[in-house]
Design an enzyme around this catalytic site. Structure first.
Site, mmCIF file in Angstrom:
data_model
loop_
_atom_site.group_PDB
_atom_site.id
_atom_site.type_symbol
_atom_site.label_atom_id
_atom_site.label_comp_id
_atom_site.label_asym_id
_atom_site.label_seq_id
_atom_site.Cartn_x
_atom_site.Cartn_y
_atom_site.Cartn_z
ATOM 1 N N GLU A 142 0.827 -1.206 0.000
ATOM 2 C CA GLU A 142 0.000 0.000 0.000
ATOM 3 C C GLU A 142 0.863 1.258 0.000
ATOM 4 O OE1 GLU A 142 -3.038 2.929 0.467
ATOM 5 O OE2 GLU A 142 -2.926 0.943 -0.473
ATOM 6 N N HIS A 198 2.641 1.873 -3.267
ATOM 7 C CA HIS A 198 1.693 2.437 -4.237
ATOM 8 C C HIS A 198 1.538 3.941 -4.018
ATOM 9 C CE1 HIS A 198 -1.710 2.980 -6.799
ATOM 10 N NE2 HIS A 198 -2.556 3.178 -5.809
ATOM 11 N N HIS A 200 -12.098 4.697 -9.116
ATOM 12 C CA HIS A 200 -10.708 5.058 -8.840
ATOM 13 C C HIS A 200 -9.799 4.525 -9.940
ATOM 14 C CE1 HIS A 200 -7.045 4.826 -5.894
ATOM 15 N NE2 HIS A 200 -6.964 5.834 -6.729
ATOM 16 N N HIS A 255 -19.404 -9.165 -17.450
ATOM 17 C CA HIS A 255 -18.095 -8.697 -17.906
ATOM 18 C C HIS A 255 -17.628 -9.488 -19.117
ATOM 19 C CE1 HIS A 255 -14.166 -6.962 -17.855
ATOM 20 N NE2 HIS A 255 -13.563 -8.091 -17.513
ATOM 21 N N HIS A 292 -3.618 -9.029 -17.100
ATOM 22 C CA HIS A 292 -4.945 -8.623 -17.560
ATOM 23 C C HIS A 292 -5.088 -7.096 -17.492
ATOM 24 C CE1 HIS A 292 -8.986 -9.689 -18.703
ATOM 25 N NE2 HIS A 292 -9.526 -9.048 -17.683
#
Length: 325
Positions: A73, A76, A137, A225, A290
């Protein structure tokens, strides 16, 4: 004499600033791409609460305690902070050098979405958000990356606005439709991640052994999806088929359309890989692949929209010139 010296100094300063823009823009694009991938890593490893509800500190500390979640975290956040500073630097350089109008739009949009996604990220830490908001986000981060990509390409030979492209209104509309649809598919994919619904469909191409499974809960989300991804493939095939009738294989519109088809196929295959690797160590790597592929695909389609905009401007300029004559 004094005026001549001042002009020479200004010209030298301008040349130095111009020489800085291109490398800074490309580095900024790379960092924004890393922000996208690291954001997906945070989600997939469930590290979003690795720093508790503190921001910008991590569990009340500037240097967090060594846990996997907190390091992921906080890394990032660190990379996102660097990307933000680079974006601001590019923004300033662009406006100091009186760059082209479209380049100023890329810089302004990139800075706006960089700040917006940072605010959303901070809000998600301090005040836990719903899955639809968390998916936004990633969507805003993708827009920030795409604009930094366009900004970097603007300083390459192929990205020069001096290129003139003729394009039918139908093709322009098709490009815009495909790009917007792709953004919707991306948002739906992010929604799958944030709702932890990836396991809703076991197996590929069938979903839980069925062509049409029970359309509820996690299964319904994942199946939607998949259907959206098939629709994306159909749209890009139609786009390339239309482009191939008008443009040569050496034209930018054809090349970017062709690469878009390649990447949408790779994107679908990587989605299958994500399904097959569930429960294995390679699942995280497949998920990041992906994300990488869909980011590249959206970037390519974004550039096609730029070519469509330029074609419209060329058409308008030609009509006005005809009217004056």
């Amino acid at each position: 004499m004094i005026r001549k010296k001042v002009l020479n100094v200004n010209k030298t300063t301008s040349n130095k600033l111009n020489s800085l823009i291109k490398p800074t823009a490309f580095v900024n694009m790379i960092f924004m791409f890393l922000v996208l991938l690291m954001g997906a890593l945070v989600t997939k490893t469930e590290s979003g609460r690795g720093c508790g509800d503190d921001w910008p500190l991590c569990n009340g500390k500037f240097v967090p305690a060594y846990t996997i979640e907190s390091m992921i975290e906080y890394s990032h956040r660190f990379v996102a902070g660097l990307a933000g500073m680079l974006m601001l630097a590019v923004f300033v350089l662009v406006f100091l050098t009186n760059a082209r109008k479209e380049v100023k739009w890329y810089a302004s949009g990139g800075l706006f979405f960089t700040i917006l996604q940072a605010i959303l990220g901070a809000m998600a830490v301090v005040w836990p958000q719903s899955s639809p908001v968390l998916a936004l986000h990633f969507g805003f981060s993708l827009l920030a990356f795409s604009l930094t990509l366009l900004l970097a390409l603007a300083y390459t030979k192929s990205g020069s606005s001096s290129q003139k492209t003729v394009m039918s209104s139908g093709l322009r509309m098709g490009i815009w439709l495909t790009t917007l649809y792709c953004y919707g598919v991306v948002y739906l994919g992010a929604f799958v991640r944030h709702t932890k619904s990836s396991g809703g469909c076991l197996g590929w191409p069938l979903c839980n052994g069925q062509v049409i499974p029970e359309l509820s809960g996690e299964t319904g989300i994942v199946f939607a999806h998949r259907l959206a991804a098939i629709g994306m493939l159909i749209l890009v095939i139609l786009l390339l088929a239309t482009v191939s009738k008008t443009y040569k294989r050496t034209d930018s519109v054809y090349k970017w359309s062709q690469w878009s088809l390649i990447f949408v196929v790779l994107q679908i295959l990587s989605g299958a890989l994500v399904t097959y690797t569930m429960g294995y160590d390679s699942y995280l790597l497949a998920s990041l692949l992906h994300t990488l592929l869909v980011s590249c695909l959206f970037g390519m389609l974004s550039y096609l929209t730029v070519l469509a905009i330029r074609a419209k401007q060329t058409e308008v300029a030609g009509v006005r010139a005809a009217e004056r004559s």
